[in-house]
Design a protein around this motif. Sequence first.
Motif: not given
Length: 670
Positions: A75-84, A110-114, A413-427
């Motif tokens: 989880p904490q690697d996502v942004e650094s992987a995108g910047r790389l 998202q990072a525009g890799y071609t 790199s100034t790349f920041t990932p676009t995060w997905p929408k959260a799923a609604p939580r059943s309660r």
Amino acid sequence: MSKTHIPEIMAPAGDKNAFLAAVAAGADAIYVGLKHFSARMQAQNFSISELAQLASLGRDRGTKTYVAMNTLVKPQDVESAGRLIDRLQRNVKPFALIVQDLAMLTLAKQAGYTGELHLSTLANVSHPAGLEVAKKLGANRVVLPRELNLDEVKLMADACPKDLDLEIFVHGALCHCVSGRCYWSSYLGGKSGLRGRCVQPCRRLYTQGKEQPERLFSCSDLSLDVLTKPLLSMDRVAAWKIEGRKKGPHYVFYTVKAYQMLRDNPQDAQAKKTAMELLDQALGRPSSHSLFLPQRPFQPIQPKEETSSGRLIGEIKRDQKKLYFEPREQLETGDLVRVGYEDQPGHRTIPIRRRVPKRGRMDIPFSKKHVGPPLPTGTKVFLVDRREPELVKRIRELEKELDFFPAPEMKESTFTPTWPKAAPRSRSKGRSNGKSFPRTEAVSLFRQPPRGKTWDRPAFWLERSVLGKVAGKDTARAQWWLPPVIWPDEDKKYRSLIKEAARKGAREFVLNAPWQAAYFEDRKNMTLTAGPFCNTANKLALDVLRSLGFSSAIINPELPLEDLQGLAQNPPLPLGFVIKGLWPFGISRFLADSVPFDEAIKSPMNEVAFVRKYGQNNWIFPGWEVDLTKESRTLEKLGYRTFVTMLEPWPRNVPRPTRTSEFNWRLKLL
């Protein structure tokens, strides 16, 4: 052979000299790793600036550079992987990225890799139906498992959709377990093979009963050599891959040259002979064709034979207090020899400072780093790399050419990932201290239907023998789990089983590879859960699973608490967790003939394992369960709602354990 079909020869490179050796040999492509996100973190690997120069030199010589970013993304690697990826795109411009984690497919977009995106063998696309899913997600190539035989490669090639290529390993080390399905190193000490940190416990000595310790799980190398000829008729097999990013330039140069000869001269007997001589000089382990010939499979595990890397050239002798050996062949200045096995205390690699003639004497220099008793007489000595003057000269000439390809100015790199929408939580309707918590469900996963009533929700591995024993009402109530590996010739079997289960009322299936979603594209009324063997570790991967039709995901117990916390923050899918049971060390298609099923096997550290066969796969289990049930309340508060217990019948001849495992719960997974 098609006139237009010439598969590329892919060379490994773990450092600059190996890269330049591949260029000198005329490799069509070179695959490398970076300092992060590489499944061979023990290799030296490359910085961005160094790789930018080398890739430019490669392009000038007609050699493509592929970058392996094929680790699990926490989880904490996502942004650094995108910047790389962003920095790679701007500075290196690699022809392709090799990835395991589904998040990398999203991050690259998202990072525009071609460039191209290749699915690593760690992604475990092992059956023909899965290829369509791989293409749908944007992959340009799939790297096939090393366990496939020639007929199975043909099945994959025949099913391969347009605009998707296949890549096959033709040479190099074999892992005992299927790639992406090995947790052995992680279970024993938090060094995950999925994160490129494997300590290779399968290479160790193991003991069964009162027998002498043997390397019961250590495979010989793979070498398809003269058997590559049939691959030339398969247009979809676009690349022949040589394994070995921890190998030196000598190995890289000789293997590339050998497979070029085999590819370019399939009818030339003399070329085949020369190629075999080159492979013999490459200093790999003893090799075999493994399972590649279906009519004549070779057992790649021979416990009584040498399986250490390098060529055996002598044994340690003692002259009073001095240790020495007499090499079986001449050693040149710059050669590297390894004294002892990698798992042997005191083993080390020694550079040769001066030429040593055949049967001459080479004294082992004293080392302050070596603590403990000296290596015993009889310790094996292996030649692991050579420094032939001609190859060294060619590498140095290419190194000078790097001056013509200066590294670009590095910018952060100034790349920041676009995060997905959260799923609604059943309660749930109940509250505790004013807070509501997610509704939870306990699931028990069985191999066979249990006797009597079960209080948990039942789940079963989907096999015909089980399906026939489960009553109709229980079929609808149960989860049905697909296996972690489905081989090419099993595609029809599982399509048929899914159809039969659905006819009996089954509605929820747990898929243990994302590619198994292909079986449900015409079954929109089914509930799909991503199983723990999908190795899901971040929110972007969860979002890709959601796009494939999954409605929830079960996380495997390898992840520590800090990663489970990160994963639970606004996830796009509801989460479950394997809370208890026999989690396998790994799943393998190989097994030494001398290894019995359901018998205790012990490591040098007295760690117990046993092997059990299900279908075509051998499941290697630890002799003690993972048990995180006392942490269930913590996980509930984080939002995990499904808790799975994996039940295995305990073998009669394996002692009952007095301990359980927390896996990596309290560790920081490297």
